[in-house]
Scaffold this motif. Structure first.
Motif, mmCIF file in Angstrom:
data_model
loop_
_atom_site.group_PDB
_atom_site.id
_atom_site.type_symbol
_atom_site.label_atom_id
_atom_site.label_comp_id
_atom_site.label_asym_id
_atom_site.label_seq_id
_atom_site.Cartn_x
_atom_site.Cartn_y
_atom_site.Cartn_z
ATOM 1 N N THR A 198 -14.880 -1.843 -27.403
ATOM 2 C CA THR A 198 -14.770 -3.242 -27.808
ATOM 3 C C THR A 198 -15.671 -4.069 -26.908
ATOM 4 O O THR A 198 -15.575 -4.012 -25.685
ATOM 5 C CB THR A 198 -13.317 -3.724 -27.708
ATOM 6 N N PHE A 199 -16.552 -4.807 -27.533
ATOM 7 C CA PHE A 199 -17.590 -5.522 -26.792
ATOM 8 C C PHE A 199 -17.274 -7.012 -26.705
ATOM 9 O O PHE A 199 -17.501 -7.643 -25.689
ATOM 10 C CB PHE A 199 -18.919 -5.272 -27.507
ATOM 11 N N LEU A 200 -16.740 -7.579 -27.757
ATOM 12 C CA LEU A 200 -16.412 -9.005 -27.784
ATOM 13 C C LEU A 200 -15.080 -9.211 -28.478
ATOM 14 O O LEU A 200 -14.733 -8.458 -29.383
ATOM 15 C CB LEU A 200 -17.471 -9.786 -28.586
ATOM 16 N N GLU A 201 -14.353 -10.215 -28.039
ATOM 17 C CA GLU A 201 -13.080 -10.560 -28.683
ATOM 18 C C GLU A 201 -13.003 -12.060 -28.857
ATOM 19 O O GLU A 201 -13.276 -12.799 -27.917
ATOM 20 C CB GLU A 201 -11.905 -10.158 -27.791
ATOM 21 N N PHE A 202 -12.641 -12.485 -30.046
ATOM 22 C CA PHE A 202 -12.409 -13.908 -30.283
ATOM 23 C C PHE A 202 -10.956 -14.073 -30.731
ATOM 24 O O PHE A 202 -10.563 -13.542 -31.763
ATOM 25 C CB PHE A 202 -13.367 -14.453 -31.347
ATOM 26 N N GLY A 203 -10.192 -14.761 -29.915
ATOM 27 C CA GLY A 203 -8.763 -14.896 -30.184
ATOM 28 C C GLY A 203 -8.429 -16.195 -30.884
ATOM 29 O O GLY A 203 -9.312 -16.882 -31.410
#
Ligand SMILES: [Fe+2]
Length: 373
Positions: free
Chosen positions: A197-202
């Motif tokens: 997982t490289f990026l997370e937008f919550g």
């Protein structure tokens, strides 16, 4: 060991569609693909037709059932409309990659199989993705023919005048999934393909005053170049564009494919001349971009970007230029993104989400999506 599946990058992407011939024409005319192969009754395949489309490193296949007895294709199109059935990964050894993927939780769809004709052989296997999609492992090192056994040269005498688009290769493939499915598929892709997982937008990271979504990006750990964002709807005042996709596609599936170019201004100019429709970017966006240009070394002329409606995300390393087509078929589901990364930009346009989603929302209002609660 990293990247044990020995993935070397994306290979072909196959769409199941209502009319493969029309899709082939559109990609040839609008996107400047070459129709390089054909499979159908004339090549000994009785219940479907496929057109093999190529452009630089892009390999797309559009396939239609021509008999209702081809249930796999007919039922897919009946349910989802035109959409991506499978994307494929080049691997060194199909059997080994498939075994490892399944050992790590991959759901098998097709066991490794050797396909051969007088031009040699290739090997393929597939695991499940989302509702009705597949990830294919392929090795075509020992095949010299057109695309796959069963394909021949296009029998149609198609001569199409078009502006060259300079489209290069697949940058990323994005999935839209239901509420609570994002983490499931993130885990699945990370485990079975050995991605990270490289990026997370919550919650709250990607939202407008009306709608919102959650997103995670999984990608190859070392090289391989696989990048797969996954989006999930999030509660907003109105229906999220992801929810709209799920409703219209009748399930989870591939939302868009991003295609890279080395010169986005020339590419968008050509695509527009060829009749491709894009999301519209508000004028005020470019006034803001002029201010940002001072702090980033953006080499493009902002007035040129404004003229062609191209988005420019300056967040993070480097900067990226991108633009999204409107959905290319009848349902508001699948679309293309055109992208150019400058100075090692690694993002996906998160700085553009606001402008972009407001643009999508204007189309959603026109479709009446916001009327349905
Ligand atoms: Fe994208």
């Amino acid at each position: 060991m990293a990247n044990e599946l020995k993935i070397k990058g994306y290979d072909y992407i196959e769409f199941y569609v209502g009319s493969a011939k029309m899709w082939a024409y559109w990609h040839a005319k609008a996107m400047a693909f070459k129709i390089a192969g054909y499979c159908g009754p004339e090549t000994g395949v009785k219940d479907k037709t496929s057109y093999y489309l190529v452009k630089n490193k892009l390999k797309f296949v559009v396939t239609s059932a021509i008999k209702p007895s081809n249930y796999e294709i007919a039922s897919f199109v009946e349910r989802h409309g035109d959409g991506v059935k499978r994307w494929s990964l080049i691997v060194e050894n199909v059997q080994e990659a498939f075994n490892l993927a399944v050992k790590n939780g991959g759901i098998p769809v097709r066991n490794p199989k050797r396909l051969e004709d007088e031009n040699g052989y290739l090997e393929e296997a597939a695991i499940k993705l989302y509702d009705d999609a597949e990830i294919v492992f392929i090795n075509r090192d020992n095949y010299k023919g057109i695309f796959k056994p069963g394909f021949g040269k296009p029998i149609q005498k198609i001569s199409i005048t078009t502006q060259d688009t300079g489209l290069q290769e697949v940058d990323h493939v994005v999935g839209n999934v239901r509420i609570n499915e994002m983490n499931l598929w993130e885990n699945y892709l990370n485990k079975t393909l050995n991605l990270e997982t490289f990026l997370e937008f919550g919650a709250g990271d990607i939202s407008t005053q009306y709608s919102a979504l959650l997103s995670k990006v999984v990608r190859s750990k070392n090289g391989g170049g696989i990048k797969n964002p996954i989006n999930e709807p999030y509660e907003g005042k109105k229906k999220s564009q992801i929810e709209e996709y799920i409703d219209e596609y009748l399930g989870s599936g591939i939302q868009h494919i991003a295609i890279s170019t080395d010169n986005i201004i020339a590419t968008i100019k050509a695509l527009r001349e060829n009749g491709v429709e894009f999301l519209t970017v508000p004028n005020a966006y470019y006034d803001l971009l002029k201010e940002k240009k001072l702090s980033k070394m953006i080499i493009e002329d902002i007035e040129e970007l404004r003229k062609y409606g191209i988005l420019c995300d300056t967040e993070g390393k480097g900067y990226l230029l991108q633009l999204f087509t409107k959905p290319i078929s009848d349902r508001p589901t699948f679309f293309y993104e055109i992208i150019q990364r400058r100075e090692g930009a690694e993002g996906f346009g998160q700085g553009n989400f606001q402008a972009l989603f407001e643009s999508i929302e204007r189309d959603q209002v026109a479709r009446g999506t916001f009327d349905k609660e």
